[in-house]
Design an enzyme around this catalytic site. Sequence first.
Site, PDB file in Angstrom:
ATOM      1  N   GLN A 137      37.989 -16.662 133.165  1.00  0.00           N
ATOM      2  CA  GLN A 137      39.164 -16.339 133.967  1.00  0.00           C
ATOM      3  C   GLN A 137      39.675 -17.602 134.638  1.00  0.00           C
ATOM      4  O   GLN A 137      38.892 -18.254 135.307  1.00  0.00           O
ATOM      5  CB  GLN A 137      38.824 -15.271 134.997  1.00  0.00           C
ATOM      6  CG  GLN A 137      38.635 -13.918 134.319  1.00  0.00           C
ATOM      7  CD  GLN A 137      38.439 -12.763 135.281  1.00  0.00           C
ATOM      8  OE1 GLN A 137      38.292 -11.629 134.873  1.00  0.00           O
ATOM      9  NE2 GLN A 137      38.449 -13.024 136.567  1.00  0.00           N
ATOM     10  N   ASN A 168      34.435  -3.725 147.588  1.00  0.00           N
ATOM     11  CA  ASN A 168      35.495  -3.231 146.703  1.00  0.00           C
ATOM     12  C   ASN A 168      34.972  -2.293 145.613  1.00  0.00           C
ATOM     13  O   ASN A 168      35.654  -2.043 144.633  1.00  0.00           O
ATOM     14  CB  ASN A 168      36.289  -4.402 146.102  1.00  0.00           C
ATOM     15  CG  ASN A 168      35.400  -5.416 145.412  1.00  0.00           C
ATOM     16  OD1 ASN A 168      34.242  -5.136 145.110  1.00  0.00           O
ATOM     17  ND2 ASN A 168      35.930  -6.592 145.150  1.00  0.00           N
TER      18      ASN A 168
HETATM   19  N1  NAI Z   1      36.824  -5.629 138.581  1.00  0.00           N
HETATM   20  C1  NAI Z   1      36.511  -5.908 139.837  1.00  0.00           C
HETATM   21  O1  NAI Z   1      37.379  -6.249 140.634  1.00  0.00           O
HETATM   22  C2  NAI Z   1      35.095  -5.787 140.295  1.00  0.00           C
HETATM   23  C3  NAI Z   1      34.062  -5.747 139.391  1.00  0.00           C
HETATM   24  N2  NAI Z   1      32.761  -5.579 139.842  1.00  0.00           N
HETATM   25  C4  NAI Z   1      31.684  -5.633 138.848  1.00  0.00           C
HETATM   26  O2  NAI Z   1      30.962  -4.416 138.877  1.00  0.00           O
HETATM   27  C5  NAI Z   1      29.569  -4.698 138.946  1.00  0.00           C
HETATM   28  C6  NAI Z   1      28.845  -3.556 139.611  1.00  0.00           C
HETATM   29  O3  NAI Z   1      29.249  -3.426 140.972  1.00  0.00           O
HETATM   30  P1  NAI Z   1      28.509  -2.395 141.934  1.00  0.00           P
HETATM   31  O4  NAI Z   1      28.436  -1.051 141.318  1.00  0.00           O
HETATM   32  O5  NAI Z   1      29.129  -2.519 143.264  1.00  0.00           O
HETATM   33  O6  NAI Z   1      27.043  -3.046 141.936  1.00  0.00           O
HETATM   34  P2  NAI Z   1      25.633  -2.361 142.156  1.00  0.00           P
HETATM   35  O7  NAI Z   1      24.691  -3.473 142.408  1.00  0.00           O
HETATM   36  O8  NAI Z   1      25.744  -1.264 143.175  1.00  0.00           O
HETATM   37  O9  NAI Z   1      25.295  -1.648 140.764  1.00  0.00           O
HETATM   38  C7  NAI Z   1      24.894  -2.320 139.644  1.00  0.00           C
HETATM   39  C8  NAI Z   1      24.058  -1.349 138.819  1.00  0.00           C
HETATM   40  O10 NAI Z   1      23.866  -1.939 137.534  1.00  0.00           O
HETATM   41  C9  NAI Z   1      22.558  -1.583 137.120  1.00  0.00           C
HETATM   42  N3  NAI Z   1      22.109  -2.475 136.057  1.00  0.00           N
HETATM   43  C10 NAI Z   1      21.844  -3.793 136.126  1.00  0.00           C
HETATM   44  N4  NAI Z   1      21.445  -4.254 134.935  1.00  0.00           N
HETATM   45  C11 NAI Z   1      21.477  -3.213 134.080  1.00  0.00           C
HETATM   46  C12 NAI Z   1      21.175  -3.069 132.708  1.00  0.00           C
HETATM   47  N5  NAI Z   1      20.719  -4.106 131.992  1.00  0.00           N
HETATM   48  N6  NAI Z   1      21.329  -1.848 132.152  1.00  0.00           N
HETATM   49  C13 NAI Z   1      21.742  -0.792 132.890  1.00  0.00           C
HETATM   50  N7  NAI Z   1      22.036  -0.869 134.201  1.00  0.00           N
HETATM   51  C14 NAI Z   1      21.911  -2.071 134.791  1.00  0.00           C
HETATM   52  C15 NAI Z   1      21.730  -1.691 138.384  1.00  0.00           C
HETATM   53  O11 NAI Z   1      20.511  -0.998 138.287  1.00  0.00           O
HETATM   54  C16 NAI Z   1      22.683  -1.093 139.417  1.00  0.00           C
HETATM   55  O12 NAI Z   1      22.482   0.293 139.561  1.00  0.00           O
HETATM   56  C17 NAI Z   1      29.499  -6.028 139.703  1.00  0.00           C
HETATM   57  O13 NAI Z   1      28.302  -6.722 139.465  1.00  0.00           O
HETATM   58  C18 NAI Z   1      30.697  -6.746 139.154  1.00  0.00           C
HETATM   59  O14 NAI Z   1      30.376  -7.430 137.968  1.00  0.00           O
HETATM   60  C19 NAI Z   1      32.479  -5.395 141.168  1.00  0.00           C
HETATM   61  C20 NAI Z   1      33.493  -5.386 142.088  1.00  0.00           C
HETATM   62  C21 NAI Z   1      34.865  -5.697 141.748  1.00  0.00           C
END
Ligand code: NAI
Length: 402
Positions: free
Chosen positions: A314, A147
């Site tokens: 939540q 997603n």
């Molecule tokens: N609202 C919703 O329905 C959804 C929310 N999400 C949230 O979005 C987040 C990200 O999802 P994706 O982009 O698919 O994951 P992803 O794993 O592709 O990207 C996460 C990025 O965050 C970076 N990161 C981690 N710790 C960090 C820090 N301390 N400072 C800076 N960058 C940091 C990582 O290096 C990575 O590039 C998920 O972990 C989730 O919490 C994800 C899907 C659905």
Amino acid sequence: MAKVVCVLYDDPVDGYPKSYARDDCPQPARYPDGQTLPTPKAIDFKPGTLLGSVSGELGLRKYLEANGHQLVVTSSKDGADSVLDRELPDAEIVISQPFWPAYMTAERIAKAKKLKMIVTAGIGSDHTDLQAAMERNITVAEVTYCNSNSVAEHVVMSILILVRNFIPSHQWVLKGGWNIADCVSRSYDLEAMSVGTVAAGRIGLRVLRLLKPFDVKLHYMDRHRLPEAVEQELSLIYHTSLESLAKVCDVVTLNCPLHPETEHMINEQTLKYFKRGAYLINTARGKLCDRDAIVRALESGHLAGYAGDVWFPQPPANDHPWRTMPHHAMTPHISGTSLSAQTRYAAGVREILECYFEGRPIRNEYLVVQGGQLAGVGAHSYSKGNATGGSEEAAKFKKTVA
Ligand SMILES: NC(=O)C1=CN([C@@H]2O[C@H](COP(=O)(O)OP(=O)(O)OC[C@H]3O[C@@H](n4cnc5c(N)ncnc54)[C@H](O)[C@@H]3O)[C@@H](O)[C@H]2O)C=CC1
């Protein structure tokens, strides 16, 4: 025989849908980086149907029961008398969605003596105490990419809703009035603004790509720098700190996972880095932000708007201040659970279960914890530790409103 406990959100208030707004649910052939969509051997649901609510059962019952397993589906997840707590002692697998998370705290993991795997039907496994899962050698997996693009669309929508002052203008229509000046006195163009994403993973990078045609200046920070070719293609400005990014951006969007390094990264102190009148979009996790600091920043006018769909815990308490703070465009946690996304993550959960039961490796890109340590995508995106503290507050929510 394994007991699988699946925590899902409630059905719609009028009951499980008998028909849908559309007849089909188009899907991409692949994800943008070439990763394949989930590849289960079969699915037992119709794509585009409601799978994330209790009656949808993520389409898993037929498959699990045909293989001799027990499936318990419930929305009762918070408080000591929840069905989840009752079923935990002999559960082998717990599945839940971040939209209605089963908070798998250290206490719950200790109670679940037979627990081997926790699956996030979606992305974001911060509702599990990852440290406790590592210590108990429990596998944690999520359906990476299912997603990410759905959320990126919600981010772009939220930015426009805030910057264009859409909601107050829409309300004038609903109340039968017509005051243009009232609508536009907080309305701007996004064009020429500076937009920055905190994290440029799957969602953050997609947001940057979607925003490029708006002729905005694009900024990002991440603990992993993007390839130079991508930075050049999108004319990105890279920042090594939140301070340097927030100081120059008109819009900041949070797209990093919640883990101990990122918890409350937006707080009274870091909000001071933001330009007066900045917009903050958070579809990542509620606990990235200090709840009351956000309210104060909106009330004082330091932030011009806040939007997103994620809260902590939540469901949030009925009197959670983000429900009523000024200039917000919040929804319940929906961006990653469109019917299109549900089709993908239900198939992804089925793929993970097939691998688990058939003794085949789970895709590396789905792994968060395995073999007592962060693994796969988890090692790239999370840090060790626990971010579930305070989740017991979810028990305070009362279904008073239909
Ligand atoms: N609202 C919703 O329905 C959804 C929310 N999400 C949230 O979005 C987040 C990200 O999802 P994706 O982009 O698919 O994951 P992803 O794993 O592709 O990207 C996460 C990025 O965050 C970076 N990161 C981690 N710790 C960090 C820090 N301390 N400072 C800076 N960058 C940091 C990582 O290096 C990575 O590039 C998920 O972990 C989730 O919490 C994800 C899907 C659905």
